[in-house]
Design a protein around this motif. Structure first.
Motif: not given
Length: 183
Positions: A40-41, A56-61, A94-95
């Motif tokens: 999730y870099e 970003p998609p990494q955050v949602q994942a 994420a927050s």
């Protein structure tokens, strides 16, 4: 019961990842999922980058992995007495999408270190931050001198007292999950 167990570290040989998975295995009826926060870099968080990139998609994942779990086991590596940069950056991103990133899930916090301090500083910081992270904390356990008390070949603790302490913490997490499901 679905458990998400991971290290708040991007080290591929993380002793905290070993600890998180070992403790998760103490719950035989649990379906355990793990993640590597290195997957999730993200660029270093800033308001400017957020304006440019959105979420970003990494955050949602990452947030979806948490949402799919009934409970969490998070083991914190300590860098200079606090969170690793990799975890803190993911947390900051994420927050912005979900203020309480752990989504009020029953959560067990752990920390391990190769030395006698047992990563106590980061564990204390995590416990203090738990309400802001949205962690419904069921317990917190520090493991000092990791390489002396953990058998890497069998992925289990050698120290009986520490094993009982971690087993009790895992069972407390399980109980909190069952109570949350019953409510």
């Amino acid at each position: 019961m679905r458990i998400l167990a991971f290290a708040a570290s991007n080290n591929p040989q993380s002793i905290n990842q070993q600890l998180a998975l070992s403790v998760a295995q103490l719950l035989p009826q649990a379906q355990v999922t793990t993640l590597n926060i290195d997957d999730y870099e993200l660029p270093l968080y800033s308001e400017r980058r957020e304006a440019e990139l959105g979420s970003p998609p990494q955050v949602q994942a990452f947030l979806q992995q948490i949402a799919a779990a009934d409970g969490l086991i998070v083991s914190f590596a300590e860098h200079n007495g606090t969170f690793t940069a990799a975890f803190k950056n993911l947390y900051d991103w994420a927050s912005r999408s979900q203020k309480r990133i752990f989504q009020h899930k029953p959560t067990l916090f752990l920390a391990a270190a190769p030395g006698p301090g047992g990563a106590q500083s980061v564990l204390q910081a995590a416990v203090k931050a738990a309400p802001f992270m949205g962690a419904e904390l069921s317990g917190a356990v520090s493991v000092a001198n990791f390489h002396q008390v953990f058998d890497s070949q069998y992925q289990q603790l050698k120290d009986a007292t520490l094993f009982i302490q971690l087993q009790t913490a895992a069972l407390n997490l399980q109980q909190q999950i069952l109570q949350a499901k019953a409510a």
